[in-house]
Design a protein around this motif. Structure first.
Motif, mmCIF file in Angstrom:
data_model
loop_
_atom_site.group_PDB
_atom_site.id
_atom_site.type_symbol
_atom_site.label_atom_id
_atom_site.label_comp_id
_atom_site.label_asym_id
_atom_site.label_seq_id
_atom_site.Cartn_x
_atom_site.Cartn_y
_atom_site.Cartn_z
ATOM 1 N N THR A 288 -22.446 -55.120 60.925
ATOM 2 C CA THR A 288 -21.289 -55.645 62.360
ATOM 3 C C THR A 288 -21.607 -54.384 63.421
ATOM 4 O O THR A 288 -21.098 -54.366 64.472
ATOM 5 C CB THR A 288 -19.797 -55.428 62.189
ATOM 6 O OG1 THR A 288 -19.687 -54.855 61.341
ATOM 7 C CG2 THR A 288 -20.056 -57.335 61.396
ATOM 8 N N GLY A 289 -22.051 -53.659 63.390
ATOM 9 C CA GLY A 289 -22.446 -52.467 63.956
ATOM 10 C C GLY A 289 -21.296 -51.140 64.321
ATOM 11 O O GLY A 289 -21.573 -50.295 65.191
ATOM 12 N N ARG A 290 -20.945 -51.296 63.703
ATOM 13 C CA ARG A 290 -19.887 -49.645 63.281
ATOM 14 C C ARG A 290 -20.245 -48.683 62.864
ATOM 15 O O ARG A 290 -21.029 -48.762 61.500
ATOM 16 C CB ARG A 290 -18.859 -50.283 62.638
ATOM 17 C CG ARG A 290 -17.926 -51.526 63.165
ATOM 18 C CD ARG A 290 -16.109 -51.538 62.180
ATOM 19 N NE ARG A 290 -16.798 -52.013 61.006
ATOM 20 C CZ ARG A 290 -16.600 -52.407 59.535
ATOM 21 N NH1 ARG A 290 -14.901 -52.624 60.128
ATOM 22 N NH2 ARG A 290 -16.048 -53.795 59.088
ATOM 23 N N HIS A 291 -20.117 -47.526 63.754
ATOM 24 C CA HIS A 291 -20.942 -46.531 62.934
ATOM 25 C C HIS A 291 -19.724 -45.893 61.990
ATOM 26 O O HIS A 291 -18.603 -45.232 62.715
ATOM 27 C CB HIS A 291 -21.599 -45.111 64.126
ATOM 28 C CG HIS A 291 -22.496 -45.834 65.139
ATOM 29 N ND1 HIS A 291 -23.970 -45.108 64.568
ATOM 30 C CD2 HIS A 291 -22.613 -46.736 66.141
ATOM 31 C CE1 HIS A 291 -24.524 -45.420 65.259
ATOM 32 N NE2 HIS A 291 -23.900 -47.129 66.046
ATOM 33 N N GLY A 292 -20.163 -44.829 61.598
ATOM 34 C CA GLY A 292 -20.019 -44.156 60.234
ATOM 35 C C GLY A 292 -20.268 -43.213 58.849
ATOM 36 O O GLY A 292 -21.362 -42.374 60.294
ATOM 37 N N VAL A 293 -19.276 -42.694 58.349
ATOM 38 C CA VAL A 293 -20.193 -41.930 57.936
ATOM 39 C C VAL A 293 -20.382 -42.123 56.223
ATOM 40 O O VAL A 293 -20.038 -43.220 56.304
ATOM 41 C CB VAL A 293 -19.823 -39.951 57.436
ATOM 42 C CG1 VAL A 293 -19.591 -39.506 58.616
ATOM 43 C CG2 VAL A 293 -18.404 -40.411 57.399
ATOM 44 N N ALA A 294 -21.746 -41.450 55.939
ATOM 45 C CA ALA A 294 -21.889 -42.163 54.621
ATOM 46 C C ALA A 294 -21.692 -41.449 52.926
ATOM 47 O O ALA A 294 -22.139 -40.297 53.630
ATOM 48 C CB ALA A 294 -23.561 -43.452 54.647
ATOM 49 N N VAL A 295 -22.436 -42.391 51.819
ATOM 50 C CA VAL A 295 -22.479 -40.687 50.877
ATOM 51 C C VAL A 295 -23.566 -42.383 50.217
ATOM 52 O O VAL A 295 -23.337 -43.276 50.062
ATOM 53 C CB VAL A 295 -21.150 -41.530 49.781
ATOM 54 C CG1 VAL A 295 -21.269 -40.698 48.513
ATOM 55 C CG2 VAL A 295 -19.623 -40.919 50.181
ATOM 56 N N ALA A 296 -24.548 -41.405 50.030
ATOM 57 C CA ALA A 296 -25.381 -41.420 49.662
ATOM 58 C C ALA A 296 -26.440 -40.989 47.737
ATOM 59 O O ALA A 296 -26.362 -40.558 48.399
ATOM 60 C CB ALA A 296 -26.447 -42.019 50.711
ATOM 61 N N ARG A 297 -27.825 -42.491 48.263
ATOM 62 C CA ARG A 297 -28.245 -41.710 46.508
ATOM 63 C C ARG A 297 -29.333 -42.713 46.787
ATOM 64 O O ARG A 297 -29.715 -43.663 46.809
ATOM 65 C CB ARG A 297 -27.806 -41.807 45.376
ATOM 66 C CG ARG A 297 -28.709 -41.171 44.164
ATOM 67 C CD ARG A 297 -27.807 -41.762 43.016
ATOM 68 N NE ARG A 297 -28.547 -40.107 42.175
ATOM 69 C CZ ARG A 297 -29.978 -40.201 42.324
ATOM 70 N NH1 ARG A 297 -30.740 -41.111 42.100
ATOM 71 N NH2 ARG A 297 -30.106 -38.935 40.951
#
Length: 366
Positions: A288-297
């Motif tokens: 929906t366009g909300r920016h955030g930080v991510a945990v990823a692999r």
């Protein structure tokens, strides 16, 4: 519906009301910058391409996999039962095709995004902060007879083949609603373009793998839980998917379209921090366009990165997405290019309700 607790469950963030209010004015810019069952995806494909016995043969419709039904990572026994329910649902609704084999949602160009910078050293610290934030929240215990309700907005990009010509197309952002009983044996799914307006049953004699009662029995010791997750992964994963990647995705599935007990959530984040290859991403955008930080692999096999997106201030889980971050050597022209969003999901509401197809407002869906 149960009264809301004094502190929300990790998925019941305050932004929910703001998000639902702004949708009437149109989705925010950047929304184009989430399952599950591989068997359902195959059934969906088969129903698109096979003709009904006893009827004249018709030209094969466009063959396209619903990419938001996640590729095989884990294949629990429950998937077989869910698949049986899906057959009935898709047979009645035409898989959301309107009976002509065409999915009206698959019309747009590829969804693309800026690829956020990955920081391997920052992952452990970020997950520790997220775990601490989750430990400060609480949620109601789900009773027999109640249902877990999860509403989300989803979109995806995938190859679509018509008359032997393949192009990359996208499904527009659209709503998805899921109800699940605590024992995982009853449920309902409504997803525009996939199930029809009334939806399909998820009822089965075999519990769904992420059922609330099942999650409530998992150990809350990180080492014990990590051991169990790897044991399940080794038994059930697609052998083409790396072991650590399968474990990471399995945890993500327990956090997203489910309702893990509040005491389990911090442990899941602590477990994720123990998986090799997990990184922090400085900027990611949900459906929906909300920016955030991510945990990823990153899955080195297919070049796609699974990202769990969190609010930068509250560290509440906003959603998840899969981004193509590396080109795959030897891939054909129909391969997704780096920067393409393969699938994206933003959870807009998660609650406990008193009946199937009941919404938190008390109205009936479908």
């Amino acid at each position: 519906m149960n009264a809301s607790p004094s502190q929300p469950h990790p998925a019941e963030w305050p932004e929910t009301q703001e998000l639902l209010a702004t949708e009437e004015r149109g989705l925010p810019a950047g929304r184009h910058d989430f399952h599950k069952e591989h068997l359902m995806a195959r059934i969906h494909d088969d129903l698109r391409t096979n003709t009904t016995p006893g009827t004249p043969s018709a030209p094969a419709p466009a063959r396209q996999r619903n990419p938001f039904l996640r590729r095989t990572i884990l294949l629990p026994a429950a998937a077989c039962a869910v698949a049986g329910a899906a057959v009935a649902g898709f047979a009645l609704t035409g898989g959301g095709d309107g009976g002509d084999g065409k999915t009206p949602l698959a019309t747009g160009p590829a969804l693309t995004t800026h690829i956020g910078t990955a920081d391997a050293k920052g992952a452990s610290q970020l997950l520790n902060r997220i775990s601490l934030a989750a430990a400060d929240t609480s949620g109601p215990t789900v009773r027999d007879g109640q249902y877990i309700y999860v509403a989300s907005k989803v979109a995806s990009t995938f190859p679509k083949t018509v008359d032997d010509k393949t192009t990359i197309v996208s499904q527009e952002l659209h709503p998805r609603q899921v109800w699940q009983s605590p024992d995982g044996k009853d449920g309902w799914l409504i997803e525009r373009g996939e199930t029809g307006d009334k939806g399909i049953t998820l009822a089965s004699s075999v519990p769904m793998s992420a059922a609330y009662n099942t999650l409530a029995k998992l150990p809350t010791d990180p080492d014990a839980l990590l051991k169990k997750i790897y044991q399940d992964v080794d038994k059930n994963r697609d052998k083409e998917v790396p072991r650590d990647q399968a474990a990471f995705v399995a945890i993500g599935d327990l956090l997203s379209e489910s309702y893990p007990p509040a005491e389990l959530v911090p442990t899941l984040y602590k477990v994720a921090a123990k998986i090799p290859g997990v990184v922090a991403v400085d900027d990611a955008v949900d459906a929906t366009g909300r920016h955030g930080v991510a945990v990823a692999r990153l899955n080195e096999q297919d070049g796609q990165r699974e990202e769990w997106i969190f609010d930068k201030k509250t560290l509440a889980l906003l959603g998840e997405r899969t981004v193509q971050v590396k080109a795959v050597p030897g891939a054909g022209d129909d391969a997704l290019k780096p920067g393409t969003i393969a699938s994206t999901s933003a959870i807009t509401q998660r609650a406990v309700v008193d009946g199937i197809k009941q919404t938190p407002s008390g109205s009936q869906a479908g």
